[in-house]
Every structure is written in C-alpha cells, then in structure tokens.
Design a protein around this motif. Sequence first.
Motif, mmCIF file in Angstrom:
data_model
loop_
_atom_site.group_PDB
_atom_site.id
_atom_site.type_symbol
_atom_site.label_atom_id
_atom_site.label_comp_id
_atom_site.label_asym_id
_atom_site.label_seq_id
_atom_site.Cartn_x
_atom_site.Cartn_y
_atom_site.Cartn_z
ATOM 1 N N VAL A 1 35.443 -81.182 31.179
ATOM 2 C CA VAL A 1 36.092 -80.178 30.352
ATOM 3 C C VAL A 1 35.941 -80.598 28.902
ATOM 4 O O VAL A 1 36.314 -81.712 28.531
ATOM 5 C CB VAL A 1 37.594 -80.042 30.699
ATOM 6 C CG1 VAL A 1 38.186 -78.844 29.969
ATOM 7 C CG2 VAL A 1 37.783 -79.912 32.183
ATOM 8 N N ASN B 1 36.350 -79.738 24.679
ATOM 9 C CA ASN B 1 37.087 -78.962 23.689
ATOM 10 C C ASN B 1 36.869 -79.610 22.336
ATOM 11 O O ASN B 1 37.011 -80.821 22.202
ATOM 12 C CB ASN B 1 38.580 -78.921 24.041
ATOM 13 C CG ASN B 1 39.355 -77.999 23.119
ATOM 14 O OD1 ASN B 1 38.808 -77.006 22.627
ATOM 15 N ND2 ASN B 1 40.610 -78.326 22.876
ATOM 16 N N GLY C 1 34.241 -75.190 28.992
ATOM 17 C CA GLY C 1 35.081 -75.220 27.798
ATOM 18 C C GLY C 1 34.953 -73.897 27.081
ATOM 19 O O GLY C 1 34.101 -73.084 27.418
ATOM 20 N N LYS D 1 29.527 -77.662 24.456
ATOM 21 C CA LYS D 1 28.901 -77.850 25.779
ATOM 22 C C LYS D 1 27.420 -77.469 25.775
ATOM 23 O O LYS D 1 26.581 -78.199 26.299
ATOM 24 C CB LYS D 1 29.680 -77.078 26.857
ATOM 25 C CG LYS D 1 29.800 -75.583 26.591
ATOM 26 C CD LYS D 1 30.803 -74.943 27.547
ATOM 27 C CE LYS D 1 30.765 -73.423 27.490
ATOM 28 N NZ LYS D 1 31.121 -72.822 26.199
ATOM 29 N N GLU E 1 37.623 -83.611 27.228
ATOM 30 C CA GLU E 1 39.066 -83.660 27.473
ATOM 31 C C GLU E 1 39.356 -84.351 28.796
ATOM 32 O O GLU E 1 40.311 -85.094 28.916
ATOM 33 C CB GLU E 1 39.637 -82.244 27.504
ATOM 34 C CG GLU E 1 39.647 -81.553 26.150
ATOM 35 C CD GLU E 1 40.994 -81.672 25.435
ATOM 36 O OE1 GLU E 1 42.007 -81.936 26.101
ATOM 37 O OE2 GLU E 1 41.021 -81.506 24.203
ATOM 38 N N HIS F 1 31.578 -71.061 30.617
ATOM 39 C CA HIS F 1 32.932 -71.004 30.051
ATOM 40 C C HIS F 1 33.890 -70.433 31.084
ATOM 41 O O HIS F 1 35.060 -70.209 30.812
ATOM 42 C CB HIS F 1 32.950 -70.164 28.779
ATOM 43 C CG HIS F 1 32.526 -68.746 29.003
ATOM 44 N ND1 HIS F 1 31.254 -68.320 28.717
ATOM 45 C CD2 HIS F 1 33.179 -67.697 29.513
ATOM 46 C CE1 HIS F 1 31.159 -67.046 29.051
ATOM 47 N NE2 HIS F 1 32.299 -66.638 29.539
ATOM 48 N N CYS G 1 32.777 -75.298 21.935
ATOM 49 C CA CYS G 1 33.328 -76.604 22.270
ATOM 50 C C CYS G 1 32.242 -77.676 22.298
ATOM 51 O O CYS G 1 32.536 -78.860 22.452
ATOM 52 C CB CYS G 1 34.049 -76.565 23.609
ATOM 53 S SG CYS G 1 32.941 -76.388 24.999
#
Lengths: 328, 356
Positions: free
Chosen positions: B206, B208, B36, B42, B213, B192, B40
Amino acid sequence: MADVTLKAAAEPAVTKGALSRFGAWLSQERVFRWIPFVLVEGTFILVIIIPFLLTIYISFLRWRANRPFEQAQLSGFRNYEQVLTDAGFWASLGRTFYFAGTAVIFELVIGFFLAMLVHRVVRGRRIYITLFLIPMMVVPVVAGYNFSMIYLDSGPLNQLLSPFTNMLGINPRIRWLSDPTAAQLAIIIADIWQWTSLTFLIFLSGFSSLPPQLINAARVLGANKRQIFFWIELPLLKPAIVIAVVIRSMEALKLFDPVVLLTFGGPGTSTQTIAYYLWEQVWQFNKYSFGAAASILLLILFSVLIFVGIWLLIRQRNQFEQQQETAT
Amino acid sequence: MARIGIKNLVKEFGSFTAVKGINLEINDGEFLIMVGPSGCGKTTTLNMISGLVMPSSGEISIGENDVTHTEPGERGLGMVFQDLALFPHMSVFENIAFGLRVKNTSEQEVKDRVQQAAEAMHIEQLLSKRPGQCSGGEAQRVALARTIVTNPSVYLMDEPLSSLDAKLRIDMRTELKGLHERLSGTFVYVTHDQAEAMTMADRIVVMNGGEIEQLGGPLDIYRKPATRFVAGFFGMPTMNFLDGEIAAVDGAPMFVTDGIKAPLEGDLPANLSGRKATLGVRSEHVLATEAENGGKVSLIEPLGDATLVYFDYGGPTRLVSKVDPDRLFAPGDDLTFAFDANNCHLFDADNGARLN
C-alpha cells in the motif's frame, strides 16, 4: 435598430414610415428565417456562379478584349481546339508539374527531417519552431523580391557558392535568372524556401500526436531506435504525410508569384508555369476567349486531381480516427 | 530466477518527489500488487522497474543482475499498459509477433509461438483483425498475448483492467490469477482498486505520498491495517472512524467520545490512558443488536446478501453497520449498537499509526 424592429413587430398599429414598416415585415418569422439563406446564396451567386457562367460563355465566343464585346460571335469549340493544340499550353502545363513535383518532394523530405529533429529537441524548441515558420509568414511578393536580389549575378548566393564553383571549375557568376536551367532551379528553390515551413508544421504536429505509450510498449518489447522509427512512428505518420502531399501539391500547381517576380516566365518560356501562361494570354495578349477555354480545361483537370486528393484525405482521416480510438 | 530487489529508490520530478526512497523485495513467482490513490508513486515505481523512467537514485535488481541502468528491452520483462498500447496499424497477429520480430526470430517460430499465445488467451479468431476492430475485453487479451509470447520472467501490469466495464473486470481478475498460476512468473501489478488488490495478490504494497504504508498479505492488511490510511483505503464501505480519547474505567481500557463508550480488548500497550486516538471499526463489526449506545437510522443500502444501515449517533460523522438483510430498518428508526471489542482498530490521532 433591433429595438425599433422589435417594437414595430409588437405594436404594428403604431408603426409609421417606410423603414419601420420594412423592419416589421422583416421581423416576421416566415421572412426572417430566410435572411441568412438569402445573404449566403446571394454572395455565392454573385461572386462564384455568375463569373463562372460568364467564363463558360466567353470560352465559346471569338473575342479579344481590344474589340467591342458586342461584335464577338459564338464560335463553338474553336477555342478549346486551339488550346488543346497549343504547344505553349502543354509545355507550361508539363513544366508546372515538373516544378511542383520537384519542389514538393524536397519540401516533404526537408520538412520531415526538420520536424523530426525539432521533435527531439527539448531545449529551445519554441525558438526553432518560430524560426522555421517565418518563411511561410513572409508575403510571397516580399519573398520574391528578396530572392531576386539573392540571385543577382554578383549577389550573395554566388558569393557563397564561389569556393565550390571555383573548385569544380565552373564560372562562379552563375546567371541564376537568365540561364534557362538555372532559372528553373531558382524558381523551385524559392518555392521550397517558402513552403517547407508548411510541411514542417504538418509533420511536427504529426510527431507530437504520436502516442508515447506505443513507443514505450515497443521499447519494453525490445525494439531499438531504428525499429521503433520504421515499424511504429513512420506508419503512424502516414496520415500526416498524405495531408502534406495533397495540400502542397494542390498549392504548387498554382505556382505564379515567384515566376512573375523573378523571371517573367523567361528566359524564353523556360519558367512559364500554367498559371503564368494563362495570365499572359489573357492580360498581355488580350486573348479572353482563349484564356477562358484554357481555364475551363484546367478546372476540369485540377478538379479531378483535387477529388482524388480529397478522397485520399478522407480515407486517411478515417484511418487516423480509428487509430486514435484504439490508442485511447 | 526473477526475484526483484528495490533499494532506496527515489524519483524526483523537478522539485516534486514522486517516490521517496522505498525498499522492497519481490519474491520469485509472486503476485505482488501495488495499490494506492492517484499520485502515490505506484506507477512511477513500476515504470522504474520497467526502465521507462530512470530513478533519481537507488538500485533495482532483477534476479542476480543490477538493472538500474539497463534499457527496458534488455531486462527480460513484459508489460501491459493502462491503455493497452496496441499498435493500431498492425494486425493482432503482428501485434503479438512484435516482441519476436524485433529479435529477428525465424518466420516459422514466430508463427508457432504467436499461435500458442493466441490459443492460451483464446483469441485465435482475432489474429487477422486490427486492434480497432476488437472489443475492450478482446483487446485486453491481445495485450496479454503480446506480453506472454516472449516468455518474460517478470510481468508488469499498469492498471490493465481500468478500461473494462465492471462485469468484465471481475471476470478478468479470475483469469489473470489463473494466468499467474500457469505462467509461474513474477507479477507486479499496479491498481488503485482495493478490491482488485484483495482478490488477486499474494502480497499487497500500500503506497501513499511516495512511501510504502504497509506491506503484507491481503487478509493481514484487511484485519490489521498498520495505519489509519490503510484502514480507510481497504474495505467497502469505508471503515467507520471516530475521534476520541482512551480512558481507563474501573481498570479496563475504554474508548470515549460523544456519548459513546466502547470497551477495548486484546493487547494494548500501557500508558494509553488519556491519549487522543482514532477508533476504526468496520461496518461488519458495528453490531446493531446490543443496547449499549443509541442512534437514529438515516439511510439504508440493501446489497442483497447484507444491508448497510447508516445512522447518526450524535457525533460529527455518520456510522455504518452491515446487518442481516432480514432485519428491516427504515430511515428515522431508533437503533442501538455496540462495537465488536475484538475488532476495534486504534490509531494515533496525530500520525495515524496503529496503537493496538
């Protein structure tokens, strides 16, 4: 002024008067580029080289300030011989190392632990930092006078200590400034109070620059707090420790203000440091050439120490930079 | 068994919520990559799995154990950090040995295991050096050796390749994938870089804005992105997006915008007619062959195995098509194009959710 010189340079035919001609001369490239050099070198020669050479010259004379300078005669190394055979010189030199050594050890230990504690504090951290830095910012003369009041026989320090002294059966009226051993302690304590701030500051910056990711890595690998401190943090703080030792030792060898303000070297000569001893020889006893010889000898001794110190500093800095490179 | 379970995980920093209640099951032995953009969530998620960051709420379990409040060192995991975090004052040997030394392992065992780990990473010749004397790639291997020496069941990696140059990064990808097969541990890897995620992962998460997502295999995500964000994040060059409307022409669904008409095929839900939508088409699915719509070439990017042709079609954006390198275009040339109807992605114009 700048306008005048510029104009003068541009139109030399119009210039009139000595000042503007001088300005025109100065603004020529071949003259102008020497100006900063002349100013810096001039100051250096005037302030450092001339007095230094004069001191060397005086150290070879036989001269006391209460006699005319013209009558002073060259006496070879007689002054040096006198200094090196003077018991007072060696005693005060040894005492200086004793004071400096003791004070610096305490300053390092206390400064280190204060920095470590403050580094862990989250709330009110700035307040603690400010408070712990105040002693360093106090003018040494003021600090000295404050301590002379604290050390009074019936002063606050003895009042505070009285429960303990009573318990131990010691006379609670400790004569801080007139007992030889206590007076030495008093000087050392005053120095520790004032300069622990500096070691605190150095160590605090050392703690703040420890890369947090290294500590995280150690935690994930299973290290406990003690292992992290002794295996990671302490070795990484080595540069800060060396810096603190070198800077504080160099300064502490020049210990002078608290001696003058608290004890005038007394009782007897028990608190005479080398700086005080020199001052007394020259300004009280007018032994100019003796003092000059002693300062040259000290200069040589301290230069060697400082060279070693600076060599250590540079070595540490190189190591530190290498560490920073790998950490990023 | 090192199955990782994450339930309703939330992390708040003051008023900012970095991770907004995610749920995730990571299988034993899986290579899972969280990908991401910056911020985000992660890395925060990874740090919560490692225990370096305490979650505001939610649960984390490794194997059968709830480790939500366990110290990082007691979770049985290994971690490779973005800046590698090698101890600069220790030799490479001591760096690798650190995880064993903290557990008072016997000297002989330390020697043997460090030697094994160093051999596995091909760095035996570095053992007496300091990390500062190692090159970027060597330091990377040292960090990996330090992680594998303790035989953790879970490996966490926080953008470990980001400090390497492009060539080395691609080599290390292959090596990491090989390492995963040899070690058969669970890998959780944060990056990323979508290319890293595509090439190495069994499954990709993924993320976000602190939320997941999409979760799926690399090809699923590439071929069937769940949202417009995912579609735009994966693939080089970035997918073409056109804003327009869905209309029914002669009973067949059609995407219409700025003079372009693109027929749509495949399963489309009913009642889409008249709906505002975004059409996403990858460059390889913009076919510069058929004469359906017209455009003017503005830029050429030869890649060697293909050529990217950027062209204006009369709308607000530029489109890009990936063409055979033998077809020669020059800026200013006219071209005709069509979209591969089977590979068109339709997203809701408002929330970006996939429609087809």
